[in-house]
Design a protein around this motif. Structure first.
Motif, short mmCIF file in Angstrom:
data_model
loop_
_atom_site.label_atom_id
_atom_site.label_comp_id
_atom_site.label_asym_id
_atom_site.label_seq_id
_atom_site.Cartn_x
_atom_site.Cartn_y
_atom_site.Cartn_z
N GLY A 106 0.82 -1.20 0.00
CA GLY A 106 0.00 0.00 0.00
C GLY A 106 0.86 1.26 0.00
O GLY A 106 2.09 1.22 -0.11
N PRO A 107 0.23 2.42 0.15
CA PRO A 107 0.99 3.68 0.15
C PRO A 107 1.90 3.77 1.36
O PRO A 107 1.55 3.35 2.46
CB PRO A 107 -0.12 4.75 0.18
N ASN A 161 5.70 -10.32 8.12
CA ASN A 161 4.35 -10.42 8.66
C ASN A 161 3.57 -11.51 7.94
O ASN A 161 2.85 -12.30 8.58
CB ASN A 161 3.64 -9.08 8.51
N TRP A 162 3.69 -11.59 6.63
CA TRP A 162 2.98 -12.62 5.86
C TRP A 162 3.46 -14.01 6.28
O TRP A 162 2.65 -14.91 6.52
CB TRP A 162 3.22 -12.38 4.37
N THR A 164 -3.44 -6.74 14.57
CA THR A 164 -3.36 -5.83 13.41
C THR A 164 -2.12 -4.94 13.42
O THR A 164 -1.97 -4.12 12.52
CB THR A 164 -4.61 -4.93 13.37
N ARG A 165 -1.24 -5.09 14.40
CA ARG A 165 -0.10 -4.19 14.52
C ARG A 165 1.19 -4.98 14.77
O ARG A 165 1.17 -6.01 15.45
CB ARG A 165 -0.29 -3.18 15.65
N GLY A 220 0.28 -1.04 10.88
CA GLY A 220 -1.07 -1.25 11.36
C GLY A 220 -2.02 -1.42 10.20
O GLY A 220 -1.94 -0.68 9.21
N ASP A 221 -2.90 -2.41 10.31
CA ASP A 221 -3.87 -2.68 9.24
C ASP A 221 -3.18 -2.92 7.91
O ASP A 221 -3.56 -2.36 6.87
CB ASP A 221 -4.88 -1.54 9.12
#
Length: 330
Positions: A138-139, A229-230, A267-268, A189-190
């Motif tokens: 993402g950004p 994380n993945w 989520t973090r 996060g998220d």
């Protein structure tokens, strides 16, 4: 640059293939010559279907590996059915598939399989076999600030709008980084990076950079954090039956420094980096305290309360050959 790599594919397909077909249909209509309408319609439908598929891939590219596997399985099964009908249809029920249609579908399936294989080989060569890991970033943070604390100039980059709890987490991270040990910290996060802070541009750390500069390192760290994380989520699925809870800490101790992955909650998570191999333990302890502090900002209990073994006191005594080794008891 957050651009959709698949967004232009439908237009390319339409311009290179569909447009000539439509022009040929128009010429046939004007000149009144004979033309196989069924074949033209089949080609147009196949091209439109390919354009729609690329559009869908562009919108849900984060699941591209799964889509590729499913698509290959479905197309292989369809091709098997088509081949059976083409081979045994005339014998079993006096019907079959037109040769043109069979050839067109077979060519499409083969082209899809080849394109998929080439794409995965390119990703594997780049060291990134799973396209999701890049697409899911993402950004990135763009709001840049600089702060001088002691002898360190600290870079801070955040997303435009972060809440009060994330602001507290940012302050805690800024207080932990310095040029001696913990050099980079990123907060996710998220499924995206909310902020990162570092001292990579400090003059005392210049000897750690040879083939890559500071900006390249930051991008690599963020991408590696996304990958970790993945992978952690996949490992948690495998380790669930051990009843030990989720994986909260991963240390990639490399030849020069280390990278730390610390889980905060569902989520973090945090990514930390030290460039100095001598300061791996110190940085690791800092990351553990930092995570517990951040969890406190979200009213969560600490999870990294670990004890280190005490250092040996005095001198070690050598055991003579005449003395027996103590047996290990049960």
């Amino acid at each position: 640059m957050d651009t959709d790599r698949f967004s232009k594919l439908p237009a390319v397909i339409a311009s290179l293939v569909l447009l000539p077909v439509l022009l040929e249909l128009l010429a046939w209509y004007i000149e009144g010559e004979e033309y196989d309408v069924a074949r033209a319609v089949t080609v147009v439908l196949v091209i439109v279907a390919l354009a729609l598929i690329t559009t869908v891939l562009g919108r849900i590219r984060a699941r591209l590996p799964v889509l590729l596997v499913v698509a290959l399985t479905v197309t292989a099964a369809g091709e098997a059915v088509l081949g059976f009908v083409a081979a045994f249809g005339p014998v079993l029920w006096r019907g079959g598939v037109p040769g043109e249609l069979h050839g067109l579908i077979t060519a499409g399936v083969s082209a899809f399989a080849v394109a998929t294989g080439v794409y995965l080989l390119v990703q594997y060569h780049r060291g990134l076999y799973l396209p999701y890991l890049e697409a899911g970033m993402g950004p990135l943070p763009t709001v840049t600030k600089r702060r001088v604390i002691g002898e360190s100039e600290i870079l801070i980059r955040t997303m435009p709008d972060i809440g009060p709890s994330v602001e507290k987490a940012l302050a805690s991270c800024v207080a932990m980084v310095d040029q001696d040990d913990l050099h980079f910290v990123a907060y996710f996060g998220d499924q995206r990076c909310r902020f990162y802070t570092d001292v990579l541009e400090d003059g005392d750390l210049a000897h750690f950079f040879h083939e890559t500069d500071q900006e390249e390192r930051r991008t690599i760290y963020l991408r590696a954090g996304n990958q970790l994380n993945w992978l952690t989520q996949r490992l948690n699925r495998q380790l669930r039956r051990l009843e030990g809870g989720v994986l909260i800490r991963t240390v990639l101790d490399v030849e020069r420094g280390a990278m730390f992955f610390y889980w905060i909650d569902e989520t973090r998570y945090l990514i930390g980096v030290t460039l100095d191999q001598r300061k791996v333990d110190v940085s690791d302890d800092k990351m553990a305290r930092l995570v517990d502090t951040i969890r406190g900002h979200f009213t969560l209990p600490p999870i990294n309360q670990r004890e280190r073994a005490p250092k040996p006191q005095g001198h070690l005594r050598s055991i003579p050959r005449s003395e027996r080794w103590p047996e290990s008891g049960s």
